[in-house]
Scaffold this motif. Structure first.
Motif, PDB file in Angstrom:
ATOM      1  N   ARG A 196      22.657 -52.509   7.685  1.00  0.00           N
ATOM      2  CA  ARG A 196      22.702 -53.838   7.136  1.00  0.00           C
ATOM      3  C   ARG A 196      22.697 -53.818   5.595  1.00  0.00           C
ATOM      4  O   ARG A 196      21.695 -53.317   5.114  1.00  0.00           O
ATOM      5  CB  ARG A 196      21.673 -54.574   7.757  1.00  0.00           C
ATOM      6  CG  ARG A 196      21.605 -54.543   9.350  1.00  0.00           C
ATOM      7  CD  ARG A 196      20.404 -55.067   9.800  1.00  0.00           C
ATOM      8  NE  ARG A 196      20.520 -55.027  11.376  1.00  0.00           N
ATOM      9  CZ  ARG A 196      20.783 -56.414  12.274  1.00  0.00           C
ATOM     10  NH1 ARG A 196      21.018 -57.512  11.449  1.00  0.00           N
ATOM     11  NH2 ARG A 196      20.715 -56.151  13.522  1.00  0.00           N
TER      12      ARG A 196
ATOM     13  N   THR B 220      19.592 -55.633   3.941  1.00  0.00           N
ATOM     14  CA  THR B 220      18.244 -54.984   3.718  1.00  0.00           C
ATOM     15  C   THR B 220      17.850 -54.610   2.358  1.00  0.00           C
ATOM     16  O   THR B 220      16.813 -55.093   2.016  1.00  0.00           O
ATOM     17  CB  THR B 220      18.315 -53.632   4.788  1.00  0.00           C
ATOM     18  OG1 THR B 220      18.855 -54.355   6.125  1.00  0.00           O
ATOM     19  CG2 THR B 220      16.746 -53.257   5.106  1.00  0.00           C
TER      20      THR B 220
ATOM     21  N   TYR C 268      19.558 -49.285   3.915  1.00  0.00           N
ATOM     22  CA  TYR C 268      20.871 -49.347   4.243  1.00  0.00           C
ATOM     23  C   TYR C 268      21.487 -48.464   5.329  1.00  0.00           C
ATOM     24  O   TYR C 268      21.898 -48.843   6.492  1.00  0.00           O
ATOM     25  CB  TYR C 268      21.922 -49.653   3.138  1.00  0.00           C
ATOM     26  CG  TYR C 268      23.423 -49.460   3.634  1.00  0.00           C
ATOM     27  CD1 TYR C 268      23.986 -50.696   4.474  1.00  0.00           C
ATOM     28  CD2 TYR C 268      24.064 -48.267   3.343  1.00  0.00           C
ATOM     29  CE1 TYR C 268      25.379 -50.485   4.849  1.00  0.00           C
ATOM     30  CE2 TYR C 268      25.522 -48.337   3.932  1.00  0.00           C
ATOM     31  CZ  TYR C 268      26.106 -49.519   4.692  1.00  0.00           C
ATOM     32  OH  TYR C 268      27.309 -49.168   5.133  1.00  0.00           O
TER      33      TYR C 268
ATOM     34  N   SER D 145      24.586 -57.254   8.833  1.00  0.00           N
ATOM     35  CA  SER D 145      24.477 -57.721  10.267  1.00  0.00           C
ATOM     36  C   SER D 145      25.388 -58.582  10.741  1.00  0.00           C
ATOM     37  O   SER D 145      25.457 -58.659  11.882  1.00  0.00           O
ATOM     38  CB  SER D 145      22.922 -58.249  10.032  1.00  0.00           C
ATOM     39  OG  SER D 145      22.807 -59.562   9.369  1.00  0.00           O
TER      40      SER D 145
ATOM     41  N   THR E 131      19.688 -46.430   7.133  1.00  0.00           N
ATOM     42  CA  THR E 131      19.092 -46.281   8.440  1.00  0.00           C
ATOM     43  C   THR E 131      19.087 -47.668   9.459  1.00  0.00           C
ATOM     44  O   THR E 131      19.013 -47.628  10.561  1.00  0.00           O
ATOM     45  CB  THR E 131      17.617 -46.318   8.314  1.00  0.00           C
ATOM     46  OG1 THR E 131      17.141 -47.106   7.237  1.00  0.00           O
ATOM     47  CG2 THR E 131      17.363 -44.931   7.445  1.00  0.00           C
ATOM     48  N   THR E 132      19.721 -48.923   8.611  1.00  0.00           N
ATOM     49  CA  THR E 132      19.855 -49.936   9.422  1.00  0.00           C
ATOM     50  C   THR E 132      21.354 -50.533   9.684  1.00  0.00           C
ATOM     51  O   THR E 132      21.544 -51.223  10.538  1.00  0.00           O
ATOM     52  CB  THR E 132      19.131 -51.169   8.838  1.00  0.00           C
ATOM     53  OG1 THR E 132      19.684 -51.258   7.518  1.00  0.00           O
ATOM     54  CG2 THR E 132      17.715 -50.741   8.610  1.00  0.00           C
TER      55      THR E 132
END
Length: 431
Positions: free
Chosen positions: A71, A74, A66, A356, A68-69
């Protein structure tokens, strides 16, 4: 050494693919996953604004997928993929051993049951911990029977070992079975399993040092829960005191805990308040209720004193009560009747967090719908595409639920209504 039929890769791939499709449909329907208070707490900890009370390994798991993204879906998707792989491995092995009924029952009533999918799609460590523990014990059992560690088992152990050991504080108990299997396998297997244990234990220790946390632990929750239960008044004691000839010591005696325990608890809150917020099966009211005693606020020294007094005095003077309580807790958990909340109950139950899609699954107007706007840098086309797929998935689930109700009669109507309600609420409204 036991011999087993080797599971054909095709059967494993087919089961894995089928579970991925089923899990993926549910993830789209409950986009971006099921979020509760603990989910929000760990997301806030990754963002640097909170301390969730979970283990360092769970923190790094969420931070990796989460943090690193950005989102939320994930880490939820990764959890579902790992779970599908573990289930596919066990089910395909069962099929290869001609345990067809075991395989089908495991698929229908464990791996693919809606409650399991929701459990896994919730951003809590409990689901992946449970699946990791099952996968680890299965592979350890195979290794013990074969007296060796195959490449497949080594890979699955490498995957499930950290999930079983470090997702929850009580996971370290699984080091016991792993140590036993070390003694049973051959020299090569001992080297492989030993290397995996050393590797993951080292990484787990480093994680705890790099990100110090104050997890709830396994001992303190049980001790504080049972200690408060020991303080409950005995109604039979009050009744039988009116009978002069009664001499049953277990009935006559008042609740017995050490004086140091009583003094410690009373410094924190009144005993009357603790008894008012105690529950036969859950410790949450003693810890989290805003009007309750909030015993999670005990200092580390008080916690250690409470644990010491429990093992030194309190347990042995209340052994029947303790054993009865453990039976109640176990069967309440094992036979709990889980379900799905209706849309109206979702209002205001958790803050919105980023995925996202910026999903607001907890409207404050009580309507219980899901609204979303594009995340930063996300095109309108992406929103429409995701919303369309989720909408189709919700319609399929709703149609299946209504079909079950039609075929099975009134007995299934309630379940169908619940499923349909959730499907309606899960459709992503585009625009």
């Amino acid at each position: 050494m036991s011999t087993f039929r080797r599971a054909h890769p095709t059967s494993c791939i087919l089961i894995f693919t089928g579970l991925l499709v089923w899990y993926g449909l549910w993830l789209l329907t409950y986009w971006p996953g099921v979020l509760g208070n603990d989910s929000i707490a760990i997301l806030m900890e990754v963002d640097g604004t909170n301390q969730s009370g979970k283990t360092a390994f769970w923190y790094y798991f969420v931070r990796l997928f989460y943090g690193t993204t950005g989102r939320v879906e994930t880490p939820v998707a990764v959890t579902l993929i790992i779970s599908a792989l573990v289930f596919a491995r066990i089910l395909s092995w069962s099929w290869a051993q001609e345990l067809r009924k075991t395989c089908l029952v495991g698929l229908a009533f464990i791996a693919a049951t809606p409650h399991m999918v929701v459990f896994l799609a919730t951003l809590y460590p409990d689901g992946i911990f449970a699946v990791g523990s099952v996968g680890l014990l299965f592979e350890l059992w195979l290794c013990a029977r074969r007296r060796t560690v195959s490449m497949t088992s080594a890979g699955l152990i490498a995957l499930t070992l950290p999930l079983a050991l470090f997702m929850r504080s009580n996971g370290l108990l699984w080091l016991g079975p792993a140590a036993v299997v070390l003694l049973l396998v051959n020299r090569r297997g001992r080297k492989v399993l030993g290397a995996l244990l050393v590797l993951w234990c080292t990484l787990g220790y480093l994680a705890s040092q790099l990100h110090p946390t104050r997890p709830q632990g396994a001992m303190f929750p049980m001790v504080v829960f049972e200690t408060v239960h020991f303080l409950r008044p005995h109604a039979m004691h009050d009744l039988w005191r009116t009978y002069p000839g009664m001499n049953d010591p277990w009935v006559q005696k008042a609740p017995m805990v050490s004086g140091e325990t009583k003094a410690l608890l009373q410094r924190h809150h009144s005993l009357e308040n603790m008894l008012a917020y105690s529950d036969p099966a859950y410790w949450d009211m003693l810890i989290f209720h805003p009007q309750g005693p909030q015993l999670i606020g005990l200092s580390e020294d008080d916690r250690q004193t409470l644990i010491r007094e429990f093992w030194r005095y309190n347990l042995w003077h209340n052994l029947p009560s303790f054993l009865g309580s453990r039976v109640t807790v176990f069967f309440t958990a094992a036979l709990a009747e889980g379900g799905f909340s209706r849309a109206g109950l979702r209002s205001g139950s958790a803050p919105t967090h980023k995925g996202s899609l910026q999903v607001s699954a907890f409207r404050t107007d009580g309507a219980g719908g899901v609204s979303c706007q594009p995340a930063a840098g996300q095109s309108r086309r992406e929103v429409v595409a995701v919303g369309s797929v989720a909408g189709v998935g919700a319609l399929v689930c709703r149609g299946a639920a209504q079909l079950v109700a039609t075929r099975c009669g009134a007995g299934a109507a309630g379940l169908a209504d619940d499923c349909a309600t959730w499907c309606d609420c899960a459709v992503l409204q585009r625009g």
